[in-house]
Design an enzyme around this catalytic site. Sequence first.
Site, PDB file in Angstrom:
ATOM      1  N   GLU A  46      38.796  43.418  42.562  1.00  0.00           N
ATOM      2  CA  GLU A  46      37.540  44.158  42.583  1.00  0.00           C
ATOM      3  C   GLU A  46      36.440  43.348  43.268  1.00  0.00           C
ATOM      4  O   GLU A  46      35.641  43.889  44.036  1.00  0.00           O
ATOM      5  CB  GLU A  46      37.142  44.525  41.150  1.00  0.00           C
ATOM      6  CG  GLU A  46      38.061  45.582  40.545  1.00  0.00           C
ATOM      7  CD  GLU A  46      37.785  45.850  39.084  1.00  0.00           C
ATOM      8  OE1 GLU A  46      37.296  46.946  38.765  1.00  0.00           O
ATOM      9  OE2 GLU A  46      38.066  44.966  38.250  1.00  0.00           O
TER      10      GLU A  46
ATOM     11  N   GLU B  19      45.519  46.568  35.266  1.00  0.00           N
ATOM     12  CA  GLU B  19      44.874  46.860  33.978  1.00  0.00           C
ATOM     13  C   GLU B  19      45.620  47.900  33.147  1.00  0.00           C
ATOM     14  O   GLU B  19      45.664  47.802  31.914  1.00  0.00           O
ATOM     15  CB  GLU B  19      43.436  47.328  34.205  1.00  0.00           C
ATOM     16  CG  GLU B  19      42.465  46.230  34.627  1.00  0.00           C
ATOM     17  CD  GLU B  19      42.436  45.998  36.127  1.00  0.00           C
ATOM     18  OE1 GLU B  19      41.530  45.290  36.596  1.00  0.00           O
ATOM     19  OE2 GLU B  19      43.319  46.528  36.834  1.00  0.00           O
TER      20      GLU B  19
END
Length: 252
Positions: free
Chosen positions: A112, A132
């Site tokens: 990210e 995730e």
Amino acid sequence: MSVEYDIRPLEDGAVFTIDRPAKLNALTKPVLMGLAECLDRLEREGARLLVIAGRGEKAFCAGTDLTEMQDMAMEDRLSKSAMARSLFVRLSRSPVLSVAAVNGLALGGGLELAMACTFRIAAQHASFGLPEVKLGLLPAYAGTQFLPALIGRARAEELMLTGRTFSLEEALAIGLVHRACPPSARVEEAAIAFGREATCYSAPAVDAIRQCIAAAGSAVSDSGLDVEDRYVRTVFSGPEAEAGVNAFLNRH
């Protein structure tokens, strides 16, 4: 407590290095705060370039520090996520052009962070992923927004819903990474050179192009064209554009 990051000044900006190689450069609140302060200073000084790197050969950044998160109350966990999300969005929109020097793993929050940068260059052994979902979580640092914007919805869904790790070759093929670093070069230095290919040009022109691209949608729209028109009027009448055109004409 030891410092978890290093900032190396450049004449046109800085190199921010996450310095936690034993923890695969996992993101902590001090690292995020250090990056925010670095960006504050660069924007205040009118700097053009920020390179973000990770110490060592194994990882650019393997995500958020789960040990730190485990010791936090839920309210503090959510606060850290909000802080990182806000910082990464700010980085993506900053007038300071940024380059992620991916030298190894870029997973979860690390990917990210890389996606928040203007450009991404990676070593041959780099690998990527948003795992995730395997922990019953979701990308929390704007990754659900960055990835579809960069590579399209279909591919982004597949990568986030499977959480699989993928190679530099695939990252290049889907347009997530801009360039592969030559084996003989250091990724950090290659990132500096890459960034300077754009920062050597007029700051107003570079910023205007980035703002116009940000306003563009999947199809040409009147709102996007209005943004382009506004920046054309501003940039074309500026002194840097006049100097650039005159310099070109005088060479011929």
